[in-house]
Motif scaffolding. Structure first.
Motif, mmCIF file in Angstrom:
data_model
loop_
_atom_site.group_PDB
_atom_site.id
_atom_site.type_symbol
_atom_site.label_atom_id
_atom_site.label_comp_id
_atom_site.label_asym_id
_atom_site.label_seq_id
_atom_site.Cartn_x
_atom_site.Cartn_y
_atom_site.Cartn_z
ATOM 1 N N LEU A 146 0.828 -1.204 0.000
ATOM 2 C CA LEU A 146 0.000 0.000 0.000
ATOM 3 C C LEU A 146 0.862 1.253 0.000
ATOM 4 O O LEU A 146 0.636 2.182 -0.775
ATOM 5 C CB LEU A 146 -0.939 0.002 1.204
ATOM 6 N N PHE A 147 1.883 1.302 0.865
ATOM 7 C CA PHE A 147 2.750 2.471 0.926
ATOM 8 C C PHE A 147 3.534 2.651 -0.370
ATOM 9 O O PHE A 147 3.738 3.783 -0.824
ATOM 10 C CB PHE A 147 3.692 2.387 2.118
ATOM 11 N N ASP A 148 3.983 1.565 -0.986
ATOM 12 C CA ASP A 148 4.685 1.664 -2.265
ATOM 13 C C ASP A 148 3.773 2.214 -3.350
ATOM 14 O O ASP A 148 4.182 3.040 -4.173
ATOM 15 C CB ASP A 148 5.223 0.293 -2.684
ATOM 16 N N THR A 149 2.513 1.792 -3.339
ATOM 17 C CA THR A 149 1.548 2.311 -4.313
ATOM 18 C C THR A 149 1.288 3.793 -4.093
ATOM 19 O O THR A 149 1.230 4.570 -5.058
ATOM 20 C CB THR A 149 0.232 1.522 -4.212
ATOM 21 N N ILE A 150 1.157 4.202 -2.839
ATOM 22 C CA ILE A 150 0.939 5.618 -2.527
ATOM 23 C C ILE A 150 2.133 6.455 -2.967
ATOM 24 O O ILE A 150 1.967 7.536 -3.541
ATOM 25 C CB ILE A 150 0.643 5.802 -1.028
ATOM 26 N N LYS A 151 3.347 5.951 -2.733
ATOM 27 C CA LYS A 151 4.540 6.672 -3.161
ATOM 28 C C LYS A 151 4.577 6.841 -4.671
ATOM 29 O O LYS A 151 4.920 7.906 -5.180
ATOM 30 C CB LYS A 151 5.800 5.931 -2.710
ATOM 31 N N SER A 152 4.223 5.785 -5.404
ATOM 32 C CA SER A 152 4.264 5.880 -6.863
ATOM 33 C C SER A 152 3.174 6.797 -7.399
ATOM 34 O O SER A 152 3.367 7.495 -8.395
ATOM 35 C CB SER A 152 4.142 4.501 -7.496
ATOM 36 N N VAL A 153 2.013 6.830 -6.743
ATOM 37 C CA VAL A 153 0.919 7.691 -7.209
ATOM 38 C C VAL A 153 1.287 9.160 -7.017
ATOM 39 O O VAL A 153 1.069 9.995 -7.901
ATOM 40 C CB VAL A 153 -0.392 7.350 -6.473
#
Length: 64
Positions: A54-61
């Motif tokens: 989830l945190f990796d997805t938020i960082k990429s977004v």
């Protein structure tokens, strides 16, 4: 989150609840508490990988 993960966590919860009741009725409150804590730790360890994703997805977004 996958449906399998939810079912696994629910199964852990049911097993821990049954073990907790059995241990309490047999007069082993300390082991019942340790069983509950271990069940919580196992469930949290399963969720940690999902939180990391989830945190990796938020960082990429947000481009962080």
């Amino acid at each position: 989150m996958e449906v399998d993960m939810i079912f696994k966590i629910a199964a852990i919860g049911i097993i821990v609840a049954v073990l907790n009741q059995l241990l309490i009725r047999s007069g082993r409150e300390e082991q019942a508490l340790l069983t509950t804590i271990m069940g919580l730790i196992v469930a949290l360890m399963m969720i940690i990988s999902q939180i990391s994703t989830l945190f990796d997805t938020i960082k990429s977004v947000f481009g962080l």
